[in-house]
Design an enzyme around this catalytic site. Structure first.
Site, PDB file in Angstrom:
ATOM      1  N   GLY A 158       0.863  -1.187   0.000  1.00  0.00           N
ATOM      2  CA  GLY A 158       0.000   0.000   0.000  1.00  0.00           C
ATOM      3  C   GLY A 158       0.895   1.231   0.000  1.00  0.00           C
ATOM      4  O   GLY A 158       2.069   1.166  -0.379  1.00  0.00           O
ATOM      5  N   ARG A 159       0.351   2.342   0.452  1.00  0.00           N
ATOM      6  CA  ARG A 159       1.111   3.593   0.442  1.00  0.00           C
ATOM      7  C   ARG A 159       2.422   3.479   1.217  1.00  0.00           C
ATOM      8  O   ARG A 159       3.467   3.918   0.747  1.00  0.00           O
ATOM      9  CB  ARG A 159       0.291   4.721   1.082  1.00  0.00           C
ATOM     10  CG  ARG A 159      -0.984   5.058   0.362  1.00  0.00           C
ATOM     11  CD  ARG A 159      -1.740   6.072   1.207  1.00  0.00           C
ATOM     12  NE  ARG A 159      -3.017   6.399   0.662  1.00  0.00           N
ATOM     13  CZ  ARG A 159      -4.132   5.692   0.859  1.00  0.00           C
ATOM     14  NH1 ARG A 159      -4.094   4.592   1.596  1.00  0.00           N
ATOM     15  NH2 ARG A 159      -5.277   6.073   0.329  1.00  0.00           N
ATOM     16  N   ILE A 160       2.347   2.902   2.421  1.00  0.00           N
ATOM     17  CA  ILE A 160       3.550   2.860   3.263  1.00  0.00           C
ATOM     18  C   ILE A 160       4.569   1.857   2.701  1.00  0.00           C
ATOM     19  O   ILE A 160       5.766   2.159   2.619  1.00  0.00           O
ATOM     20  CB  ILE A 160       3.186   2.561   4.732  1.00  0.00           C
ATOM     21  CG1 ILE A 160       2.298   3.700   5.275  1.00  0.00           C
ATOM     22  CG2 ILE A 160       4.440   2.417   5.595  1.00  0.00           C
ATOM     23  CD1 ILE A 160       1.689   3.443   6.642  1.00  0.00           C
ATOM     24  N   THR A 238       6.321  -2.381  11.580  1.00  0.00           N
ATOM     25  CA  THR A 238       5.764  -1.083  12.004  1.00  0.00           C
ATOM     26  C   THR A 238       4.275  -1.031  11.674  1.00  0.00           C
ATOM     27  O   THR A 238       3.695   0.051  11.633  1.00  0.00           O
ATOM     28  CB  THR A 238       6.487   0.095  11.306  1.00  0.00           C
ATOM     29  OG1 THR A 238       6.357  -0.053   9.891  1.00  0.00           O
ATOM     30  CG2 THR A 238       7.950   0.179  11.673  1.00  0.00           C
ATOM     31  N   ARG A 240       1.066  -3.684  12.554  1.00  0.00           N
ATOM     32  CA  ARG A 240       0.295  -3.996  13.755  1.00  0.00           C
ATOM     33  C   ARG A 240       0.876  -5.254  14.384  1.00  0.00           C
ATOM     34  O   ARG A 240       1.210  -6.215  13.688  1.00  0.00           O
ATOM     35  CB  ARG A 240      -1.182  -4.239  13.411  1.00  0.00           C
ATOM     36  CG  ARG A 240      -1.984  -2.970  13.099  1.00  0.00           C
ATOM     37  CD  ARG A 240      -2.182  -2.088  14.336  1.00  0.00           C
ATOM     38  NE  ARG A 240      -2.967  -0.902  14.063  1.00  0.00           N
ATOM     39  CZ  ARG A 240      -2.474   0.283  13.696  1.00  0.00           C
ATOM     40  NH1 ARG A 240      -1.166   0.449  13.570  1.00  0.00           N
ATOM     41  NH2 ARG A 240      -3.281   1.302  13.478  1.00  0.00           N
ATOM     42  N   GLU A 269      -0.138  -4.799  22.958  1.00  0.00           N
ATOM     43  CA  GLU A 269       0.395  -3.476  23.267  1.00  0.00           C
ATOM     44  C   GLU A 269      -0.318  -2.836  24.465  1.00  0.00           C
ATOM     45  O   GLU A 269      -1.548  -2.857  24.486  1.00  0.00           O
ATOM     46  CB  GLU A 269       0.156  -2.602  22.027  1.00  0.00           C
ATOM     47  CG  GLU A 269       1.326  -1.795  21.615  1.00  0.00           C
ATOM     48  CD  GLU A 269       1.149  -1.241  20.214  1.00  0.00           C
ATOM     49  OE1 GLU A 269       1.300  -2.012  19.255  1.00  0.00           O
ATOM     50  OE2 GLU A 269       0.842  -0.056  20.101  1.00  0.00           O
ATOM     51  N   HIS A 287       5.626   2.204  19.508  1.00  0.00           N
ATOM     52  CA  HIS A 287       4.640   2.561  18.467  1.00  0.00           C
ATOM     53  C   HIS A 287       4.799   4.027  18.031  1.00  0.00           C
ATOM     54  O   HIS A 287       3.917   4.854  18.250  1.00  0.00           O
ATOM     55  CB  HIS A 287       3.209   2.296  18.953  1.00  0.00           C
ATOM     56  CG  HIS A 287       2.249   2.081  17.816  1.00  0.00           C
ATOM     57  ND1 HIS A 287       1.180   1.233  17.858  1.00  0.00           N
ATOM     58  CD2 HIS A 287       2.218   2.636  16.569  1.00  0.00           C
ATOM     59  CE1 HIS A 287       0.520   1.266  16.710  1.00  0.00           C
ATOM     60  NE2 HIS A 287       1.124   2.120  15.901  1.00  0.00           N
ATOM     61  N   GLY A 289       5.503   4.948  14.800  1.00  0.00           N
ATOM     62  CA  GLY A 289       5.409   5.058  13.337  1.00  0.00           C
ATOM     63  C   GLY A 289       5.064   6.445  12.821  1.00  0.00           C
ATOM     64  O   GLY A 289       5.780   7.027  12.018  1.00  0.00           O
TER      65      GLY A 289
HETATM   66  C1  DGY Z   1      -1.630   4.144  12.148  1.00  0.00           C
HETATM   67  O1  DGY Z   1      -2.019   5.199  11.668  1.00  0.00           O
HETATM   68  O2  DGY Z   1      -2.232   3.085  11.937  1.00  0.00           O
HETATM   69  C2  DGY Z   1      -0.408   4.195  12.981  1.00  0.00           C
HETATM   70  O3  DGY Z   1      -0.112   2.991  13.560  1.00  0.00           O
HETATM   71  C3  DGY Z   1      -0.536   5.307  14.010  1.00  0.00           C
HETATM   72  O4  DGY Z   1       0.714   5.584  14.521  1.00  0.00           O
END
Ligand code: DGY
Length: 321
Positions: A158-160, A238, A240, A269, A287, A289
């Site tokens: 995806g984007r990330i 990074t 879930r 978490e 967490h 990210g």
């Molecule tokens: C998200 O946007 O899902 C990230 O984990 C938030 O830091």
């Protein structure tokens, strides 16, 4: 009352520039705190609100949704929305939105920070200097692994995932990717090569996870998948926590099945699986990210934009289905 501001529930205190807009435009149901609200406080807040901003730590289950009859929109302050029972929300016509795009760069950068910190033992180095036991430069001290010219395996494009892949160019890392579609994605650059999950895990020197948490991705990486990885390989997460079977990961790290792991997210978490915190070959972040001021402010503004649209009777720009 004509002209009265709509009521908004915010489960957590957001950065100041966001709170300033909030206080100007909305009536807050309750003053938000910096800590996760108790489930009863979350329910109480949602029950009195026209709109709400919730975060990934808030469990908005079916029961919670049903006690909030006047609520029109739940703006999730995250791109992932596994904390919300989407089916229950849809059933009752409650709009759910997320915050894509604005946190892509922050999360991709953090992924690389974690990747490099894990491969180059940055945290161990920092601890050594601070300990007062550092005796000076040594040819054999804290030797890590080079990532340049190594193979990067990305699960989820995806984007990330794509932003992480783009950053690999500077390290001359060939990119392999896997998505749930079981085939190459034609819109992606040709030099990024599709692999089955097993082949990606077998071939990659660094594996990084960028899929959303769904029933299909829960424990996507377990002991079998870890056993397919190279003993010199690193796993970065990074996305879930529950995508990785944390107990299996601790075991794999202890037994040298893989060389190391960089984690920003955890299965339960903020709790860690027993033994994880003691492993030096794991770099553990809380967490972070999307944790830049720029991203966190933009995330808040995106939530407010979605809320304003819904309260004005317009479609929410970031509604999730
Ligand atoms: C998200 O946007 O899902 C990230 O984990 C938030 O830091």
């Amino acid at each position: 009352m004509p002209g009265a501001r709509p009521t908004l529930y915010i489960s957590r205190l957001l950065p100041d520039p966001v709170m300033a807009v909030v206080r100007q435009q909305f009536q807050l149901v309750a003053e938000p705190f910096g800590t996760v609200p108790a489930q009863s406080a979350l329910r109480e807040g949602l029950c009195h609100a026209d709109a709400a901003i919730v975060t990934l730590g808030d469990c908005v289950d079916a029961e919670t949704i049903h006690v909030a009859p006047r609520l029109k929109i739940l703006a999730n302050y995250a791109v992932g929305y596994n904390n919300i029972d989407l089916a229950a929300a849809q059933q009752r016509g409650l709009i759910v939105t997320n915050t894509p795009d604005v946190l892509t760069d922050a999360t991709a950068d953090l992924t690389w920070a974690l990747l490099l910190a894990t491969a180059r033992r940055v945290v161990e180095g920092d601890a050594l200097v601070r300990s007062g036991h550092w005796t000076g430069w040594s040819p054999t001290q804290l030797l890590g692994a080079e990532v340049s010219d190594k193979t990067l395996g990305i699960i989820g494009m995806g984007r990330i995932g794509q932003a992480v892949a783009q950053r690999a160019v500077g390290f001359r890392m060939p990119v392999l990717y896997h998505t749930g579609r079981a085939m190459a994605v034609s819109s992606l650059p040709r030099e990024w090569e599709y692999r089955s999950l097993q082949n990606l895990l077998v071939e990659a020197d660094v594996v990084t996870i960028h899929v959303p948490l769904t029933p299909a991705t829960h424990h996507l990486i377990g002991s079998r998948e870890l056993s397919w990885m190279r003993p010199t390989a690193f796993l970065i997460n990074t996305a879930r926590g529950p995508i990785v079977d944390e107990a299996a990961l601790v075991e794999a790290l202890k037994r040298g099945i893989i060389a190391g792991a960089g984690l920003d997210v955890y299965e339960e978490e903020p709790a860690l699986h027993p033994g994880l915190a003691q492993l030096k070959q794991a770099v553990l972040l809380p967490h972070l990210g999307s944790a830049t001021l720029q991203a966190r402010v933009q995330m808040g503004l995106v939530c407010l934009k979605n809320i304003q649209a819904v309260l004005d009777g317009r479609p929410a720009p970031n509604q999730v289905h």
